[in-house]
Motif scaffolding. Structure first.
Motif, PDB file in Angstrom:
ATOM      1  N   ASN A 137       0.943  -1.137  -0.058  1.00 35.80           N
ATOM      2  CA  ASN A 137      -0.061  -0.025  -0.059  1.00 35.80           C
ATOM      3  C   ASN A 137       0.774   1.256  -0.073  1.00 35.80           C
ATOM      4  O   ASN A 137       0.816   2.290  -0.915  1.00 35.80           O
ATOM      5  N   TYR A 138       1.702   1.044   0.821  1.00 34.28           N
ATOM      6  CA  TYR A 138       2.628   2.410   0.878  1.00 34.28           C
ATOM      7  C   TYR A 138       3.767   2.570  -0.176  1.00 34.28           C
ATOM      8  O   TYR A 138       3.923   3.783  -0.672  1.00 34.28           O
ATOM      9  N   TRP A 139       3.959   1.606  -0.693  1.00 36.88           N
ATOM     10  CA  TRP A 139       4.858   1.558  -2.226  1.00 36.88           C
ATOM     11  C   TRP A 139       4.072   2.218  -3.025  1.00 36.88           C
ATOM     12  O   TRP A 139       4.616   2.944  -3.923  1.00 36.88           O
ATOM     13  N   GLY A 140       2.849   1.863  -3.372  1.00 36.12           N
ATOM     14  CA  GLY A 140       2.112   2.535  -4.256  1.00 36.12           C
ATOM     15  C   GLY A 140       1.819   3.740  -4.020  1.00 36.12           C
ATOM     16  O   GLY A 140       1.474   4.596  -4.716  1.00 36.12           O
ATOM     17  N   ALA A 141       1.804   4.258  -2.617  1.00 41.42           N
ATOM     18  CA  ALA A 141       1.371   5.903  -2.240  1.00 41.42           C
ATOM     19  C   ALA A 141       2.256   6.591  -2.586  1.00 41.42           C
ATOM     20  O   ALA A 141       1.986   7.880  -2.748  1.00 41.42           O
ATOM     21  N   ILE A 142       3.596   6.059  -2.613  1.00 42.52           N
ATOM     22  CA  ILE A 142       5.014   7.128  -2.916  1.00 42.52           C
ATOM     23  C   ILE A 142       4.820   7.741  -4.127  1.00 42.52           C
ATOM     24  O   ILE A 142       4.834   9.189  -3.970  1.00 42.52           O
ATOM     25  N   LYS A 143       4.290   7.289  -5.101  1.00 40.42           N
ATOM     26  CA  LYS A 143       4.240   7.993  -6.322  1.00 40.42           C
ATOM     27  C   LYS A 143       3.063   9.347  -6.253  1.00 40.42           C
ATOM     28  O   LYS A 143       2.985  10.057  -7.198  1.00 40.42           O
ATOM     29  N   ASN A 144       1.898   8.966  -5.561  1.00 38.41           N
ATOM     30  CA  ASN A 144       0.919   9.993  -5.824  1.00 38.41           C
ATOM     31  C   ASN A 144       0.863  10.990  -4.513  1.00 38.41           C
ATOM     32  O   ASN A 144       0.041  11.759  -4.383  1.00 38.41           O
ATOM     33  N   ALA A 145       2.024  10.932  -3.815  1.00 35.10           N
ATOM     34  CA  ALA A 145       1.902  11.855  -2.655  1.00 35.10           C
ATOM     35  C   ALA A 145       2.915  13.097  -3.127  1.00 35.10           C
ATOM     36  O   ALA A 145       3.633  13.078  -3.888  1.00 35.10           O
ATOM     37  N   ASN A 146       2.612  14.361  -2.011  1.00 32.44           N
ATOM     38  CA  ASN A 146       3.334  15.546  -2.027  1.00 32.44           C
ATOM     39  C   ASN A 146       4.841  15.255  -1.700  1.00 32.44           C
ATOM     40  O   ASN A 146       4.969  13.818  -1.276  1.00 32.44           O
ATOM     41  N   LEU A 147       5.675  16.074  -1.642  1.00 32.89           N
ATOM     42  CA  LEU A 147       6.972  16.082  -1.407  1.00 32.89           C
ATOM     43  C   LEU A 147       7.170  15.421   0.258  1.00 32.89           C
ATOM     44  O   LEU A 147       8.024  14.462   0.275  1.00 32.89           O
ATOM     45  N   PHE A 148       6.521  16.141   1.019  1.00 35.63           N
ATOM     46  CA  PHE A 148       6.493  15.707   2.322  1.00 35.63           C
ATOM     47  C   PHE A 148       6.228  14.279   2.816  1.00 35.63           C
ATOM     48  O   PHE A 148       6.657  13.442   3.205  1.00 35.63           O
ATOM     49  N   TRP A 149       4.713  13.958   2.177  1.00 37.92           N
ATOM     50  CA  TRP A 149       4.259  12.515   2.317  1.00 37.92           C
ATOM     51  C   TRP A 149       4.952  11.673   1.505  1.00 37.92           C
ATOM     52  O   TRP A 149       5.161  10.335   1.843  1.00 37.92           O
ATOM     53  N   LYS A 150       5.643  11.890   0.446  1.00 42.70           N
ATOM     54  CA  LYS A 150       6.436  11.109  -0.256  1.00 42.70           C
ATOM     55  C   LYS A 150       7.693  10.590   0.696  1.00 42.70           C
ATOM     56  O   LYS A 150       8.073   9.386   0.642  1.00 42.70           O
ATOM     57  N   TYR A 151       8.205  11.669   1.327  1.00 40.99           N
ATOM     58  CA  TYR A 151       9.259  11.359   2.287  1.00 40.99           C
ATOM     59  C   TYR A 151       8.545  10.174   3.435  1.00 40.99           C
ATOM     60  O   TYR A 151       9.299   9.343   3.746  1.00 40.99           O
ATOM     61  N   ILE A 152       7.613  10.616   3.929  1.00 42.98           N
ATOM     62  CA  ILE A 152       7.260   9.604   5.033  1.00 42.98           C
ATOM     63  C   ILE A 152       6.611   8.487   4.391  1.00 42.98           C
ATOM     64  O   ILE A 152       7.044   7.312   5.162  1.00 42.98           O
ATOM     65  N   ASN A 153       6.107   8.229   3.321  1.00 40.53           N
ATOM     66  CA  ASN A 153       5.912   7.054   2.870  1.00 40.53           C
ATOM     67  C   ASN A 153       6.927   6.137   2.653  1.00 40.53           C
ATOM     68  O   ASN A 153       6.845   4.987   2.668  1.00 40.53           O
ATOM     69  N   LYS A 154       8.058   6.809   2.236  1.00 36.84           N
ATOM     70  CA  LYS A 154       9.247   6.085   1.836  1.00 36.84           C
ATOM     71  C   LYS A 154       9.721   5.311   3.059  1.00 36.84           C
ATOM     72  O   LYS A 154      10.217   4.369   3.002  1.00 36.84           O
TER      73      LYS A 154
END
Length: 404
Positions: A137-154
């Motif tokens: 779920n988090y792997w898929g969420a990385i590409k759709n997130a803004n910069l902050f949430w991309k960092y958190i999701n990674k």
């Protein structure tokens, strides 16, 4: 023969049943209660409702927690190595009860990866229901997130991937909702890692078959504070629904689900209706011309699809949305269209073709009846995973009645 006593650990109250997590937990409680006396433990915010649990559980231990405390633990979790959501859902009261009382039980059953932390280091027999591969779920969420949430999701993806594999080694038995999620967790795991067994979600089944209407109502049902659902709806409104409106100007898109975030509420217009919480989402499914499930991220099986199929709705989804549906056929029980133009074309064609919708709706209902009723899944679990009730049951900490 008396039933043996087990402890089921849940990260949330399983009742009332308002989301996929609760559906899954209640299903497992129903199955386990046939063979065991269950003590259930969980945390809650707000009011504790357990009316639907008394017939399934001998004892219920519910500990109140605050949203502020959960958020604070989640933030502090950035500075330790375990998944953030394990920190977010952690309860010292639950941990204390488990440590002090686990010796009384024949096994612990954890209802998701978040509750594994309470018993992962305790020498007891333990079973984990991953439900789905949250790391996926988090792997898929990385590409759709803004910069902050991309960092958190990674960060969360890396931690979850490691933690899921640690649980795979530490727990005695493992179950999950689909083979897709199973394969994601098993990828990169040690060759001698334990098997994960697939047990699907059941769907309530009755004889209802909706009457296909002549309107142009598109319906999406799902919790509207859940990131994959937010991505799905926003993608549909931006890239797919305008293509439908170009050809069917009177089409309506109903976004049905609790706790819609501001970005979803802002989508409301003459053709887009955001309902918020509704008592019975089936009221909207019954008047849907087409049910759309445009998932472009997420993991597990989409209960929203199964519920729509169970009453004969015509569903259009994506490849991600259809993952985990074994033996499903594109164009037979539902339509799988990931490309924006293809999804829009299929929706328009279905709106114009009532007979096609009726055919697919009937096939969808038959699919549920053949594969996903509670009795069918329970018979599979009982025959494959439980030993005969006439066999001698184990002592606490030894071999276990729940067997694979």
């Amino acid at each position: 023969m008396n039933k043996k006593r087990i402890l089921v650990i849940s990260s949330k109250p399983p009742f009332p049943v308002q989301n996929g997590a609760a559906i899954r937990t209640m299903q497992m409680l129903r199955m386990l209660s046939v063979f065991y006396d269950i003590d259930l433990i969980y945390t809650y915010t707000g009011q504790d409702s357990r009316a639907g649990l008394d017939k399934l559980c001998k004892n219920i231990y519910a500990f109140r927690t605050s949203v502020l405390g959960m958020v604070s633990r989640g933030i502090l979790g950035l500075f330790i190595s375990k998944p953030l959501q394990c920190s977010y859902f952690y309860s010292s009261k639950v941990n204390g009860y488990v440590k002090n009382n686990m010796h009384k039980y024949h096994l612990a059953f954890c209802n998701n990866i978040r509750t594994a932390q309470y018993v992962i280091d305790i020498p007891c027999y333990k079973i984990i229901d991953y439900v789905d591969a949250i790391s996926m779920n988090y792997w898929g969420a990385i590409k759709n997130a803004n910069l902050f949430w991309k960092y958190i999701n990674k960060i969360e993806y890396k931690r979850l991937a490691c933690y899921e594999k640690r649980v795979l080694m530490a727990f005695d038995k493992h179950i999950i909702i689909s083979s897709v999620d199973k394969n994601f967790i098993k990828s990169g795991a040690a060759e001698n890692s334990k098997e994960i067994f697939v047990i699907g979600n059941s769907v309530p089944f009755d004889e209802e078959l909706i009457t296909q209407n002549e309107e142009s109502n598109l319906v999406f049902v799902g919790s509207m504070c859940y990131a994959p659902n937010i991505v799905a709806v926003k993608t549909f409104v931006k890239s797919i629904f305008p293509l439908v409106l170009n050809r069917i100007p009177n089409a309506k898109f109903y976004i049905v689900g609790s706790r819609p975030v501001k970005s979803i509420c802002d989508l409301a217009s003459e053709n887009i209706i955001v309902t918020g919480f509704v008592d019975d989402p089936k009221d909207y499914l019954r008047k849907a011309t087409v049910v759309v499930v445009p998932m472009y991220s997420g993991a597990g099986v989409q209960n929203k699809i199964l519920e729509a199929m169970s009453i004969g709705c015509c569903v259009v989804t994506t490849k991600i949305g259809s993952e985990g549906l074994e033996c499903i056929s594109d164009g037979q029980e539902l339509f799988i269209r990931s490309e924006y133009n293809e999804m829009a074309d299929t929706i328009v064609d279905l709106i114009d073709d009532k007979q096609q919708r009726e055919r697919v709706g009937k096939a969808a209902k038959k699919y549920i009846n053949n594969f996903l009723t509670f009795n069918i899944i329970f018979d599979y679990v009982r025959n494959k995973h439980f030993k005969s009730s006439t066999q001698r049951l184990p002592k606490p900490g030894s071999a276990v009645h729940f067997s694979y």
